[in-house]
Design an enzyme around this catalytic site. Structure first.
Site, PDB file in Angstrom:
ATOM      1  N   GLU A 114       0.862  -1.190   0.000  1.00 41.66           N
ATOM      2  CA  GLU A 114       0.000   0.000   0.000  1.00 41.66           C
ATOM      3  C   GLU A 114       0.896   1.237   0.000  1.00 41.66           C
ATOM      4  O   GLU A 114       2.084   1.130   0.290  1.00 41.66           O
ATOM      5  CB  GLU A 114      -0.916  -0.027   1.231  1.00 41.66           C
ATOM      6  CG  GLU A 114      -0.147   0.052   2.527  1.00 41.66           C
ATOM      7  CD  GLU A 114      -0.863  -0.563   3.736  1.00 41.66           C
ATOM      8  OE1 GLU A 114      -1.669  -1.480   3.564  1.00 41.66           O
ATOM      9  OE2 GLU A 114      -0.568  -0.100   4.862  1.00 41.66           O
ATOM     10  N   ASP A 118       2.685  10.442   3.283  1.00 39.37           N
ATOM     11  CA  ASP A 118       3.659  11.369   3.848  1.00 39.37           C
ATOM     12  C   ASP A 118       2.949  12.369   4.753  1.00 39.37           C
ATOM     13  O   ASP A 118       2.697  13.506   4.378  1.00 39.37           O
ATOM     14  CB  ASP A 118       4.385  12.080   2.703  1.00 39.37           C
ATOM     15  CG  ASP A 118       5.696  12.661   3.168  1.00 39.37           C
ATOM     16  OD1 ASP A 118       6.091  12.400   4.318  1.00 39.37           O
ATOM     17  OD2 ASP A 118       6.323  13.383   2.377  1.00 39.37           O
ATOM     18  N   TYR A 227      -4.365   2.363   8.544  1.00 35.80           N
ATOM     19  CA  TYR A 227      -3.693   1.216   7.939  1.00 35.80           C
ATOM     20  C   TYR A 227      -3.272   0.134   8.923  1.00 35.80           C
ATOM     21  O   TYR A 227      -2.530  -0.772   8.552  1.00 35.80           O
ATOM     22  CB  TYR A 227      -2.490   1.679   7.110  1.00 35.80           C
ATOM     23  CG  TYR A 227      -1.590   2.680   7.832  1.00 35.80           C
ATOM     24  CD1 TYR A 227      -0.812   2.281   8.905  1.00 35.80           C
ATOM     25  CD2 TYR A 227      -1.543   4.003   7.423  1.00 35.80           C
ATOM     26  CE1 TYR A 227      -0.008   3.187   9.564  1.00 35.80           C
ATOM     27  CE2 TYR A 227      -0.736   4.920   8.085  1.00 35.80           C
ATOM     28  CZ  TYR A 227       0.034   4.502   9.157  1.00 35.80           C
ATOM     29  OH  TYR A 227       0.830   5.391   9.810  1.00 35.80           O
ATOM     30  N   LYS A 315      10.935   2.922  -0.299  1.00 35.64           N
ATOM     31  CA  LYS A 315      10.760   4.323  -0.685  1.00 35.64           C
ATOM     32  C   LYS A 315      11.043   4.554  -2.163  1.00 35.64           C
ATOM     33  O   LYS A 315      11.781   3.792  -2.794  1.00 35.64           O
ATOM     34  CB  LYS A 315      11.722   5.182   0.143  1.00 35.64           C
ATOM     35  CG  LYS A 315      11.454   5.093   1.629  1.00 35.64           C
ATOM     36  CD  LYS A 315      10.976   6.403   2.146  1.00 35.64           C
ATOM     37  CE  LYS A 315      11.685   6.757   3.400  1.00 35.64           C
ATOM     38  NZ  LYS A 315      11.667   8.111   3.769  1.00 35.64           N
ATOM     39  N   CYS A 409      19.178  45.970   4.300  1.00 38.64           N
ATOM     40  CA  CYS A 409      18.167  45.393   3.419  1.00 38.64           C
ATOM     41  C   CYS A 409      18.544  45.623   1.954  1.00 38.64           C
ATOM     42  O   CYS A 409      18.824  46.766   1.564  1.00 38.64           O
ATOM     43  CB  CYS A 409      16.814  46.027   3.720  1.00 38.64           C
ATOM     44  SG  CYS A 409      15.552  45.578   2.537  1.00 38.64           S
ATOM     45  N   CYS A 412      15.816  48.297   0.506  1.00 38.70           N
ATOM     46  CA  CYS A 412      15.713  49.704   0.928  1.00 38.70           C
ATOM     47  C   CYS A 412      16.933  50.218   1.682  1.00 38.70           C
ATOM     48  O   CYS A 412      17.014  51.407   1.976  1.00 38.70           O
ATOM     49  CB  CYS A 412      14.479  49.901   1.792  1.00 38.70           C
ATOM     50  SG  CYS A 412      14.635  49.174   3.427  1.00 38.70           S
ATOM     51  N   CYS A 425      14.134  43.056   7.715  1.00 35.45           N
ATOM     52  CA  CYS A 425      14.430  44.457   7.426  1.00 35.45           C
ATOM     53  C   CYS A 425      13.616  45.321   8.380  1.00 35.45           C
ATOM     54  O   CYS A 425      12.422  45.113   8.550  1.00 35.45           O
ATOM     55  CB  CYS A 425      14.039  44.741   5.978  1.00 35.45           C
ATOM     56  SG  CYS A 425      13.810  46.486   5.645  1.00 35.45           S
ATOM     57  N   CYS A 431      10.553  50.448   3.222  1.00 32.26           N
ATOM     58  CA  CYS A 431      11.050  49.397   2.344  1.00 32.26           C
ATOM     59  C   CYS A 431       9.997  49.094   1.287  1.00 32.26           C
ATOM     60  O   CYS A 431       8.878  48.699   1.603  1.00 32.26           O
ATOM     61  CB  CYS A 431      11.350  48.145   3.168  1.00 32.26           C
ATOM     62  SG  CYS A 431      11.973  46.795   2.182  1.00 32.26           S
TER      63      CYS A 431
HETATM   64  S1  IVH Z   1       2.701   0.737   8.994  1.00 29.15           S
HETATM   65  C1  IVH Z   1       3.838  -1.413  12.703  1.00 29.15           C
HETATM   66  N1  IVH Z   1       1.642   1.730   6.799  1.00 29.15           N
HETATM   67  O1  IVH Z   1       5.517   5.654   7.880  1.00 29.15           O
HETATM   68  C2  IVH Z   1       3.239  -0.652  11.615  1.00 29.15           C
HETATM   69  N2  IVH Z   1       3.040   3.124   8.098  1.00 29.15           N
HETATM   70  O2  IVH Z   1       8.466   5.328   8.392  1.00 29.15           O
HETATM   71  C3  IVH Z   1       3.978   0.566  11.323  1.00 29.15           C
HETATM   72  N3  IVH Z   1       3.263   5.406   7.205  1.00 29.15           N
HETATM   73  O3  IVH Z   1       5.579   6.155  11.328  1.00 29.15           O
HETATM   74  C4  IVH Z   1       3.410   1.515  10.372  1.00 29.15           C
HETATM   75  N4  IVH Z   1       1.945   5.125   5.473  1.00 29.15           N
HETATM   76  O4  IVH Z   1       3.639   7.151  10.068  1.00 29.15           O
HETATM   77  C5  IVH Z   1       2.434   1.966   7.859  1.00 29.15           C
HETATM   78  N5  IVH Z   1       0.613   2.488   4.846  1.00 29.15           N
HETATM   79  C6  IVH Z   1       1.390   2.711   5.918  1.00 29.15           C
HETATM   80  C7  IVH Z   1       1.987   3.953   6.134  1.00 29.15           C
HETATM   81  C8  IVH Z   1       2.827   4.125   7.238  1.00 29.15           C
HETATM   82  C9  IVH Z   1       2.712   5.969   6.127  1.00 29.15           C
HETATM   83  C10 IVH Z   1       4.203   6.083   8.101  1.00 29.15           C
HETATM   84  C11 IVH Z   1       3.961   5.892   9.564  1.00 29.15           C
HETATM   85  C12 IVH Z   1       5.283   5.467  10.146  1.00 29.15           C
HETATM   86  C13 IVH Z   1       6.246   5.810   9.061  1.00 29.15           C
HETATM   87  C14 IVH Z   1       7.412   4.863   9.131  1.00 29.15           C
END
Ligand code: IVH
Length: 670
Positions: A114, A118, A227, A315, A409, A412, A425, A431
């Site tokens: 999934e 962010d 999630y 990532k 600045c 100005c 400034c 200004c």
């Molecule tokens: S699972 C034990 N699923 O990513 C389960 N985390 O770098 C742990 N995050 O702190 C988290 N999307 O805030 C999970 N689909 C997703 C996520 C997710 C974003 C974030 C979460 C965690 C960070 C870890």
């Protein structure tokens, strides 16, 4: 309507509103128009106004936020909130799969993949199907209680669905984030108000969720997706996939884009497909999360101190490119903040040509140790404004001197002062950069609302020396306007008319327009209400400001310093001299006749010609009062389109009912 009828209707309305919230926020598939939704919502608000004893904390109307608090309280999590190990290379994903196979002693593992959202991670607790508590992740063991703030997020159900009997206790983990379009709109609004914009949607989400005043959170466009089930009474779903399905069945929003993968190759292809669609998603993701699907296997694999062994964040490769800094210049913002900017040899990053990048502030330049001529990596990692990721040392390079903030600045020449990491400034309206910003702000919709005074016009007025302070706006002549680019007879007349109109202004709008640091729309209203007139406000001391509810030491200091400056007092005096007439805040308005003195009005349904507030103001201008509930003492009930229960009540009590037309006749100027 009897009390018990109201109770039933309220329950039905809440059910219906929750259903539509779910369709809108979780399913992205609304079934009714915004207007229909508003009508349901309004009816509920009206009923709850008449029957306040029926208000419950899980009512959809209770998402407006609560009075501010002094600090967020710490709360321990029921289970530690772990983090994830992250990788960016294909080889590392294959190694992860090999490790899983070895530890589980099997060749066939199903994964759920999934998006990795962010935003910021939250814990959500539901008892008997009702949302009772929510916290930020904090250090993983203890977070901050942000329950009231979370309540304001419309995508978060305050009640779980009852068609699927909810567990008596449920702890869910999710991510709070902000959509990109909403983020950009928010930043625009903030900049307009003279507040610092957020660097990226993640910061905006975190900043908004951790507000001490949840009413501000309520005005921020946050959303959430869930999630993970951290704890549940009864049995756990047996796979992660089923976990997401269970969350969805309880009415919680879950990632719509997800795949159950029967091999690690399928995971790789999901990663690739997701990376490709990344630009088209309305929110930021920075990778995918790969989870061993079977729950018993997750338990068997267990966790390390900070992260589970059964999941990994895969990532995306950040969109970074290498280029050279050709120059570092300093830009001056509306409030005088000096921001160093790197001018780059143009380079394409993720499909966009970048020729400048923000360096945020002097500390950041020093920390990254970037200088003119350096080779650097630039990235667009969610940030709308590209940033310099790092310097790339080149063997044998001859480096230039480190960057230093100018002490005058660049616009100005006024002295530059420092406040923490920020330099600004001190020239204020001397200004030109600040003067332009100040005028744009003064003329903006929520301040003096001068139609036609756009950025380009302001720039020309200032650059040609036609306007040297706010008061000069009220000396402009048609001949002067006609010398500006883009102006003809009609546009000049229209602009002069709207300048003239802006002369009658309410105190709160004027305060807002003066651009006093820390004074936005809300605080301006608070001040106007408290002090009533400008002279009283200008005579107040810092201590007196501090006495006002909602006004803390920073705002008080800023107000005191603003009004102690001669230059500011002179501009205000000149504004008044040139005909600015400042009305007390609307609620106390006493203009107009007293023809409705002693009369009480109640409104129900939608009015075509007025907003509720406008209607209220009109009644008050004529000396009347507006109430939210009907009683024998009510003089008139004004029934608009689709009136609510108040109409029935009026009929029952024999209260005179007016159409919108009849109402207009009553409040028409004589
Ligand atoms: S699972 C034990 N699923 O990513 C389960 N985390 O770098 C742990 N995050 O702190 C988290 N999307 O805030 C999970 N689909 C997703 C996520 C997710 C974003 C974030 C979460 C965690 C960070 C870890």
């Amino acid at each position: 309507m009897t009390h018990s009828e109201a109770e039933q209707r309220i329950a039905a309305l809440r059910r219906e509103i929750r259903h539509h919230d779910h369709l809108y926020y979780s399913k992205d598939r609304p079934e009714i128009s915004d207007a229909e939704y508003d009508r349901l919502f309004r009816e509920l608000v009206e009923l709850e106004t008449v029957y306040p004893d029926l208000i419950t904390s899980d009512s959809p109307t209770q998402r407006v936020g609560a009075p501010p608090i002094d600090e967020l309280t710490k709360v321990p999590h029921e289970k530690p909130m772990l983090s994830l190990d992250s990788i960016t290379d294909r080889e590392d994903v294959l190694a992860f799969a090999t490790r899983m196979k070895r530890e589980l002693e099997t060749d066939h593992i199903v994964y759920t993949a999934e998006p990795k959202f962010d935003g910021l991670s939250v814990e959500l607790v539901y008892d008997q199907g009702t949302f009772v508590r929510g916290a930020t992740r904090g250090d993983g063991r203890t977070g901050e209680d942000v329950t009231v703030n979370l309540r304001t997020i419309r995508a978060l159900p305050l009640q779980l669905h009852h068609n699927q009997i909810p567990p008596s206790h449920l702890v869910v983990r999710g991510e709070v984030y902000m959509r990109l379009d909403e983020f950009q709109a928010l930043n625009r609004r903030m900049t307009e108000r003279g507040e610092e914009a957020f660097a990226n949607p993640r910061n905006a989400a975190a900043g908004s969720l951790r507000m001490l005043d949840s009413r501000i959170t309520a005005s921020r466009p946050l959303t959430v997706t869930c999630y993970d089930i951290m704890a549940v009474s009864g049995t756990f779903p047996s796979t992660h996939w089923d976990e997401l399905e269970a969350l969805a069945a309880w009415g919680l929003p879950v990632p719509a884009h997800r795949r159950r993968c029967h091999s690690i190759e399928e995971v790789l292809s999901f990663h690739e497909a997701t990376d490709a669609m990344r630009e088209t998603l309305p929110f930021e993701i920075d990778g995918i999360v790969v989870k061993v699907d079977r729950r018993d296997w997750q338990d068997q694999l267990g966790s390390k101190s900070r992260s589970p062994r059964w999941a990994i964040a895969y990532k995306f490769v950040p969109r970074k490119e290498i280029t050279v800094i050709q120059d570092i210049v300093v830009s001056v913002g509306r409030t005088g903040t000096l921001t160093p900017l790197a001018l780059l040899k143009p380079v394409e990053v993720g499909g966009v040509t970048i020729s400048r990048a923000t360096l945020h502030n002097a500390d950041e330049v020093a920390r990254k140790d970037v200088r003119v001529g350096d080779t650097v990596k630039v990235e667009r990692a969610g940030d709308v404004i590209p940033a310099i990721a790092e310097r790339v040392p080149v063997p044998g390079e001859q480096r230039q001197e480190p960057f230093v903030m100018p002490d005058h600045c660049p616009v100005c020449g006024s002295a530059v002062a420092r406040e923490g990491a920020y330099f600004y400034c001190t020239g204020q309206t001397v200004c030109v950069a600040q003067l332009k910003g100040a005028i744009e702000h003064f003329a903006s919709k929520s301040a003096l609302d001068i139609d036609g005074m756009g950025k380009k016009t302001v720039a020309q007025l200032v650059d040609r020396g036609l306007v040297r302070d706010l008061a000069d706006l009220y000396h402009l002549t048609k001949e002067q306007l006609l010398t500006l680019e883009g102006f003809a007879d009609r546009s000049a007349t229209l602009l002069l008319e709207s300048i003239e109109r802006s002369k009658s202004v309410s105190l709160d709008r004027l305060l807002m327009g003066l651009g006093i640091r820390q004074v936005g729309q809300h605080i301006a209203r608070v001040l106007a209400k408290q002090f009533g007139t400008l002279p009283r406000l200008m005579a107040a001391t810092e201590e007196e400001f501090l006495q006002v509810r909602e006004i803390g030491p920073e705002i008080s200091a800023s107000l005191a310093s603003f009004f102690s400056e001669d230059r500011n007092r002179q501009v205000i005096a000149r504004l008044v001299e040139r005909g600015l007439s400042i009305a007390p805040p609307p609620a106390e308005a006493t203009t107009g006749s007293q023809s409705l003195a002693g009369k009480t009005f109640v409104f129900t349904g939608g009015l075509a010609g007025y907003s509720r507030n406008q209607a209220k103001e009109l009644v008050e201008q004529h000396g009347g009062q507006v109430s939210s509930s009907v009683s024998k003492k009510t003089s008139y009930v004004v029934a608009g389109t689709d009136p609510g229960s108040k109409l029935d009540q009026a009929q029952k009590l024999g209260v005179r009912i007016l159409t919108e037309g009849e109402f207009t006749d009553l409040v028409k100027p004589e």
